[in-house]
Design a protein around this motif. Structure first.
Motif, mmCIF file in Angstrom:
data_model
loop_
_atom_site.group_PDB
_atom_site.id
_atom_site.type_symbol
_atom_site.label_atom_id
_atom_site.label_comp_id
_atom_site.label_asym_id
_atom_site.label_seq_id
_atom_site.Cartn_x
_atom_site.Cartn_y
_atom_site.Cartn_z
ATOM 1 N N VAL A 28 -29.734 19.017 8.784
ATOM 2 C CA VAL A 28 -29.892 20.317 8.140
ATOM 3 C C VAL A 28 -28.566 20.759 7.531
ATOM 4 O O VAL A 28 -27.489 20.408 8.013
ATOM 5 C CB VAL A 28 -30.388 21.399 9.121
ATOM 6 C CG1 VAL A 28 -31.771 21.068 9.632
ATOM 7 C CG2 VAL A 28 -29.425 21.610 10.274
ATOM 8 N N VAL A 29 -28.679 21.502 6.451
ATOM 9 C CA VAL A 29 -27.533 22.163 5.831
ATOM 10 C C VAL A 29 -27.773 23.652 5.934
ATOM 11 O O VAL A 29 -28.817 24.157 5.498
ATOM 12 C CB VAL A 29 -27.366 21.734 4.362
ATOM 13 C CG1 VAL A 29 -26.249 22.533 3.695
ATOM 14 C CG2 VAL A 29 -27.084 20.233 4.273
ATOM 15 N N ALA A 30 -26.840 24.358 6.535
ATOM 16 C CA ALA A 30 -26.964 25.808 6.729
ATOM 17 C C ALA A 30 -25.602 26.433 6.466
ATOM 18 O O ALA A 30 -24.657 25.768 6.039
ATOM 19 C CB ALA A 30 -27.461 26.120 8.141
ATOM 20 N N ARG A 31 -25.479 27.736 6.722
ATOM 21 C CA ARG A 31 -24.201 28.393 6.462
ATOM 22 C C ARG A 31 -24.037 29.587 7.389
ATOM 23 O O ARG A 31 -24.982 30.061 8.003
ATOM 24 C CB ARG A 31 -24.112 28.840 4.999
ATOM 25 C CG ARG A 31 -25.222 29.767 4.540
ATOM 26 C CD ARG A 31 -25.185 29.954 3.041
ATOM 27 N NE ARG A 31 -26.277 30.803 2.580
ATOM 28 C CZ ARG A 31 -26.557 31.026 1.297
ATOM 29 N NH1 ARG A 31 -25.816 30.463 0.349
ATOM 30 N NH2 ARG A 31 -27.572 31.802 0.959
ATOM 31 N N GLY A 32 -22.809 30.052 7.467
ATOM 32 C CA GLY A 32 -22.508 31.275 8.193
ATOM 33 C C GLY A 32 -22.830 31.213 9.667
ATOM 34 O O GLY A 32 -22.715 30.172 10.328
ATOM 35 N N ALA A 33 -23.252 32.360 10.193
ATOM 36 C CA ALA A 33 -23.555 32.474 11.613
ATOM 37 C C ALA A 33 -24.709 31.570 12.020
ATOM 38 O O ALA A 33 -24.757 31.088 13.161
ATOM 39 C CB ALA A 33 -23.872 33.928 11.961
ATOM 40 N N GLU A 63 -21.694 18.342 0.547
ATOM 41 C CA GLU A 63 -20.521 17.463 0.575
ATOM 42 C C GLU A 63 -20.247 16.907 1.965
ATOM 43 O O GLU A 63 -19.603 15.862 2.101
ATOM 44 C CB GLU A 63 -19.284 18.211 0.078
ATOM 45 C CG GLU A 63 -19.382 18.741 -1.339
ATOM 46 C CD GLU A 63 -20.079 20.089 -1.422
ATOM 47 O OE1 GLU A 63 -20.173 20.630 -2.540
ATOM 48 O OE2 GLU A 63 -20.524 20.599 -0.374
ATOM 49 N N GLU A 64 -20.708 17.589 3.019
ATOM 50 C CA GLU A 64 -20.450 17.137 4.388
ATOM 51 C C GLU A 64 -21.445 16.088 4.870
ATOM 52 O O GLU A 64 -21.236 15.469 5.916
ATOM 53 C CB GLU A 64 -20.475 18.333 5.347
ATOM 54 C CG GLU A 64 -19.278 19.262 5.250
ATOM 55 C CD GLU A 64 -19.254 20.257 6.402
ATOM 56 O OE1 GLU A 64 -20.052 20.105 7.350
ATOM 57 O OE2 GLU A 64 -18.443 21.194 6.337
#
Length: 326
Positions: A28-33, A63-64
């Motif tokens: 999964v690609v997510a962001r923040g908290a 990119e990760e």
């Protein structure tokens, strides 16, 4: 095949959790908290039959990801984030648009040869970091898939197989955009629901928005599944359940206001009808009003339910008068 789900919110998170629970290889690609919570505690999937925690590889951006042969990029972000994501993906990947609206597939086809659309019927909620809620059981959702601009192939059948293993109902369609345009008509009401909340009179407020949408699609010569076809496809498959004491939440737009994200995807839902109306010379005051007001509410970080259906209908009349006078 490994599915890299970009955007682990309500829909992306539920799909990721169910796939992982079925033994499918998922990133999964997510962001923040939300990203921090998934990395620390795993992705908590809440369902009527109980909770499950999924320890998934979680990245902050494309990119990760350690991209491999056989990977499939599954876009589950809001449409307003699609262009940025596509620009950051390695070329040559198969792209799956697990998204509402009809603009994502066109954007993906500019850069990628193998693009697949999914007509998403998956009631889900994401209001807390690291937590997603599937609100239907025993079948969590319907995910019909097809190649864009049409047809089917081996990849579409393989992805469909993964969805079915995860408990979703899935048909491989050779004309999935026809289904997605029907879903767009339903999603036109998201902005109105977010503005007014789940209150009496909501259906009457949504009616002119939907009527405009149907008229514009007919004028543009765009085919869409009828309401009868849509009802037959859904049948009694999607059964709402109270999960962990939490009854049904609102639409994705309602949830964006509730979380105070600062943005909504109305420019690509109601805005699609506004665009087509302008291209074909049809007035669309209801959709322009819904688009403008919910975008303004998001920018103010206003809570959902800030106006009544009567106030929304009055705003449509003001917009109609303004455009007729100009």
């Amino acid at each position: 095949m490994r599915l890299v789900i970009i955007g682990a919110g309500a829909v992306g998170g539920v799909v990721a959790g169910r796939l992982a629970g079925a033994g499918v290889d998922v990133v999964v690609v997510a962001r923040g908290a939300h990203l921090e919570a998934i990395r620390r505690d795993g992705l908590l999937l809440r369902e009527a039959d109980g909770d499950s925690v999924h320890r998934l590889p979680a990245c902050a951006g494309p990119e990760e990801v350690d991209w491999r042969d056989g990977d499939v990029a599954v876009l589950a972000v809001k449409t307003n984030d699609t262009h940025d994501v596509l620009e950051r993906l390695p070329r040559g990947l198969p792209i799956v648009c697990l998204q509402n609206g009809v603009a994502n597939e066109r954007a993906a086809l500019r850069l990628f040869a193998d693009v697949y659309g999914v007509c998403v019927m998956l009631p889900a909620t994401h209001l807390a970091p690291g937590v997603v809620v599937a609100q239907c059981a025993p079948v969590p959702g319907i995910l019909d898939i097809g190649r864009i601009p049409g047809g089917t192939d081996r990849t579409s059948h393989e992805i469909a197989g993964a969805f079915v293993r995860a408990g979703f109902h899935c048909e491989v369609s050779d004309d999935v955009m026809r289904r997605k345009y029907a879903k767009l008509l339903l999603n036109l009401g998201n902005a109105v629901e977010a503005l007014c909340g789940l209150v009496d009179g909501l259906d009457e407020a949504i009616a002119p928005v939907r009527a405009e949408g149907e008229a514009v699609l007919r004028a543009a010569g765009i085919a869409y599944a009828t309401a009868e076809e849509d009802a037959e496809r859904r049948g009694d498959t999607l059964r709402w359940r109270v999960v962990a004491g939490q009854d049904r939440g609102g639409s994705s737009t309602w949830q964006s206001l509730a979380r105070g994200t600062g943005s909504v995807e109305a420019d690509y839902l109601n805005g699609e009808i506004v665009l087509l109306g302008r291209l074909h010379g049809l007035p669309v005051p209801a959709n322009e009003t819904a688009r403008r007001l919910v975008v303004q509410a998001a920018h103010r970080r206003a809570a959902p339910g800030g106006m009544t259906p009567a106030e929304f209908l009055a705003a449509i009349e003001r917009e109609r008068s303004r455009t007729q006078a100009s």
